[in-house]
Motif scaffolding. Structure first.
Motif, PDB file in Angstrom:
ATOM      1  N   MET A 145      33.679 -78.893 -23.084  1.00  0.00           N
ATOM      2  CA  MET A 145      34.508 -79.975 -23.625  1.00  0.00           C
ATOM      3  C   MET A 145      35.559 -79.502 -24.623  1.00  0.00           C
ATOM      4  N   LYS A 146      35.452 -78.260 -25.114  1.00  0.00           N
ATOM      5  CA  LYS A 146      36.416 -77.680 -26.062  1.00  0.00           C
ATOM      6  C   LYS A 146      36.436 -78.401 -27.411  1.00  0.00           C
ATOM      7  N   THR A 147      35.366 -79.121 -27.720  1.00  0.00           N
ATOM      8  CA  THR A 147      35.244 -79.750 -29.044  1.00  0.00           C
ATOM      9  C   THR A 147      35.033 -78.684 -30.105  1.00  0.00           C
ATOM     10  N   PHE A 148      34.207 -77.682 -29.807  1.00  0.00           N
ATOM     11  CA  PHE A 148      34.034 -76.516 -30.667  1.00  0.00           C
ATOM     12  C   PHE A 148      35.054 -75.476 -30.207  1.00  0.00           C
ATOM     13  N   ILE A 149      35.798 -74.918 -31.144  1.00  0.00           N
ATOM     14  CA  ILE A 149      36.910 -74.040 -30.766  1.00  0.00           C
ATOM     15  C   ILE A 149      36.478 -72.570 -30.744  1.00  0.00           C
ATOM     16  N   PRO A 150      37.097 -71.750 -29.890  1.00  0.00           N
ATOM     17  CA  PRO A 150      36.823 -70.310 -29.884  1.00  0.00           C
ATOM     18  C   PRO A 150      37.299 -69.671 -31.192  1.00  0.00           C
ATOM     19  N   LEU A 151      36.553 -68.674 -31.649  1.00  0.00           N
ATOM     20  CA  LEU A 151      36.823 -68.095 -32.962  1.00  0.00           C
ATOM     21  C   LEU A 151      37.158 -66.604 -32.938  1.00  0.00           C
ATOM     22  N   GLU A 152      36.983 -65.935 -31.797  1.00  0.00           N
ATOM     23  CA  GLU A 152      37.091 -64.472 -31.796  1.00  0.00           C
ATOM     24  C   GLU A 152      38.479 -63.975 -32.203  1.00  0.00           C
ATOM     25  N   ASP A 153      39.543 -64.721 -31.853  1.00  0.00           N
ATOM     26  CA  ASP A 153      40.885 -64.285 -32.249  1.00  0.00           C
ATOM     27  C   ASP A 153      41.072 -64.365 -33.759  1.00  0.00           C
ATOM     28  N   TYR A 154      40.517 -65.417 -34.363  1.00  0.00           N
ATOM     29  CA  TYR A 154      40.571 -65.534 -35.824  1.00  0.00           C
ATOM     30  C   TYR A 154      39.792 -64.400 -36.479  1.00  0.00           C
ATOM     31  N   PHE A 155      38.630 -64.096 -35.923  1.00  0.00           N
ATOM     32  CA  PHE A 155      37.822 -63.012 -36.494  1.00  0.00           C
ATOM     33  C   PHE A 155      38.601 -61.701 -36.488  1.00  0.00           C
ATOM     34  N   GLU A 156      39.218 -61.402 -35.340  1.00  0.00           N
ATOM     35  CA  GLU A 156      39.931 -60.138 -35.201  1.00  0.00           C
ATOM     36  C   GLU A 156      41.119 -60.059 -36.156  1.00  0.00           C
ATOM     37  N   LYS A 157      41.794 -61.172 -36.357  1.00  0.00           N
ATOM     38  CA  LYS A 157      43.016 -61.170 -37.160  1.00  0.00           C
ATOM     39  C   LYS A 157      42.752 -61.302 -38.653  1.00  0.00           C
TER      40      LYS A 157
END
Length: 546
Positions: A145-157
């Motif tokens: 449903m994409k209610t919870f957003i992916p975080l890996e890009d934020y972690f890397e940056k």
């Protein structure tokens, strides 16, 4: 991370009146780029009055503080509670980051219902954490449903501390969902092999001249003595509660191991290194029947399915429990440094039917909880939230969250940290800096494996004692972590939820005597199949083979 999520028969009425998880923005389409990429493409950089670069005029590009005080707030929903209503480290983190956290916290049973209602209505917090979030929720509300957003890009940056945690052996693999994204803040800790177990009050045994029980019937005898006599020595022979349970972590299925089948809250265990559903076995049934016999005799807390954690703790702090299922005795009766508590692990008991006793091993010494905090699509500037969490994982903050405030309870000494005896502080400070008032304990934290404080007066460590005592009875393997593949994720989440809810319901009904387990057993087995148990078992085994 694990955890600890059993159904209550009675929920607080206010649950149905309001929801308190609040957010502030609209949904995103499935075809968008990653959130970090989108934000990077649309943000503008400005300079603050002191020359530091800001993104969109709100967030400093790097370093601390993340934002000017009062300019950025995010809401964080969690199932937890502190004695004071405050958490020391929340205030400290606000000072460090400039970010205000609107903390919305409730006891687990209340939180679980509010969480479900909020997700259904769309009125949920920017950040949701604690034991409320299940693996299946990540699959449903993240992958699907994409209610919870992916975080890996934020972690890397933005998140060097979280990235270092992900690079530890096995962590990134455990955190990565079937679609290749990471949806949660990692929670990595050195952990005991046994998470929850029953402890017995040695002071009560001594007061009544009783021996440590080694069998289920010897336990019954001890519990009867606790109930009928003034075991706590307060002059009232009627206030003793022989056997109590942490409402958030009853783990009645663990105790069925006394009869040969120790299962987790989903009904699973490991038999000969093979994942096995054990909550449909005769051994499990015999364990539940034994617990029901204790309940009928008034030997189990009659409020075990209706009270919340604060009520359980309050009764425990008054020395009203003879035995309690809990993580450690400090959960209800904190003890001082240098003192051995009046509680020891209750042995893994032998049943009178000759079953081989067993207890489910929880970890191999380290635990990775992969769904303790998610960020929702209601969050504005999610990169700021990720940076806030990254600062949580900084070493000094990790030590303070786990051990106490720097320069008050813990002091840097060379490359290590020395802890003083908290009892040397004022009563007000002792309460303020108590472990449970430092940080919501269901939220992620981190300490490197092998970390140990230099203690002037060492605290007694209960869990190593438990591990050593239980080692001969533990399953050889732990239940392995898994993610369903993308095509099975949605249906597997639905099956898991319906089967677990049904199992919780039946255990509560059987133990409390609302239904006779012998009369209802065949229909229970049939209903498990109707709910898709065999399909669910196949899916879990398939997930483990990937």
């Amino acid at each position: 991370m694990k955890l600890k999520k059993v159904i209550a028969l009675t929920l607080v009425a206010s649950v149905f009146a309001t929801t308190a998880l609040t957010g502030c923005s609209s949904k995103k389409s499935d075809g968008e780029k990653s959130t970090a990429e989108t934000n990077a493409a649309t943000s503008t950089e400005t300079a603050s009055s002191d020359g530091r670069e800001k993104v969109d005029g709100v967030m400093y590009k790097e370093g601390l503080p993340i934002a000017d005080p009062g300019t950025y707030t995010f809401s964080l929903f969690v199932d937890d509670a502190s004695e004071t209503g405050q958490y020391y480290m929340m205030d400290e983190l606000q000072k460090q980051t400039g970010v205000t956290v609107e903390l919305q916290q409730y006891p687990y049973d209340v939180a679980k219902e509010k969480y479900s209602l909020a997700l259904s209505s769309g009125d949920y917090a920017d950040c949701i954490g604690g034991w409320t979030v299940l693996d299946s929720d990540v699959l449903t509300y993240g992958v699907d449903m994409k209610t919870f957003i992916p975080l890996e890009d934020y972690f890397e940056k933005y998140c060097p501390n979280i990235t270092a945690m992900l690079n530890l052996e096995g962590v990134r693999e455990a955190m990565t969902a079937p679609d290749g994204h990471i949806y949660s803040i990692p929670y990595v800790l050195e952990a005991p092999e046994v998470d929850f177990n029953p402890y017995i009050n040695t002071k009560w045994l001594k007061n009544l001249g009783l021996e440590m029980p080694k069998t289920t019937e010897e336990l019954r005898t001890v519990l009867k003595a606790f109930k009928e006599k003034d075991a706590n020595g307060n002059g009232d022979p009627n206030d003793e509660i022989p056997f109590a349970f942490d409402p958030d972590n009853r783990h009645l299925g663990y105790l069925c191991g006394w009869f040969g089948m120790s299962v987790d809250n989903y009904g699973f265990t490991m038999v000969d290194d093979k994942l096995t559903f054990g909550a449909n076995s005769e051994q499990f049934k015999n364990g539940i029947k034994f617990l029901n016999s204790l309940y009928k005799e008034g030997l189990l807390d009659q409020e075990m399915f209706t009270q919340d954690k604060s009520q359980w703790k309050a009764k425990g702090s008054q020395d009203l429990y003879g035995v309690s299922m809990m993580y450690g005795s400090g959960d209800i009766m904190p003890y001082d440094a240098g003192v051995t508590p009046d509680w020891v692990p209750l042995s893994v008991l032998s049943a009178e039917d000759g079953s081989t006793p067993v207890y489910l091993k929880s970890t191999y010494g380290t635990t990775v909880l992969k769904n303790q905090v998610v960020i929702t699509d209601n969050a504005k500037n999610p990169e700021a939230i990720c940076r806030w969490w990254d600062n949580v994982m900084a070493m000094d903050n990790s030590v303070q969250i786990n051990c106490g405030p720097l320069d008050k309870v813990v002091f840097k000494e060379g490359d290590g940290y020395r802890a003083i005896d908290i009892k040397t502080l004022s009563e007000e400070e002792q309460t303020k800096y108590n472990w449970s008032n430092l940080w919501p304990q269901s939220l992620p934290k981190y300490l490197p494996k092998g970390f140990a404080l230099i203690e002037d007066v060492p605290m007694f460590k209960e869990k190593p004692v438990v591990d050593k005592q239980y080692e001969p009875f533990l399953t050889k393997s732990i239940i392995p972590t898994y993610w369903a593949n993308a095509e099975d994720a949605s249906s597997m989440a639905e099956l898991q939820t319906s089967i677990k809810n049904y199992l919780d319901q039946k255990i509560a009904e059987w133990v409390s005597g609302q239904e006779d387990i012998d009369k209802g057993w065949d229909s229970y087995i049939k209903q498990l199949d109707n709910l898709g148990l065999q399909q669910y078992i196949e899916m879990r085994n398939k997930a483990l083979e990937q």
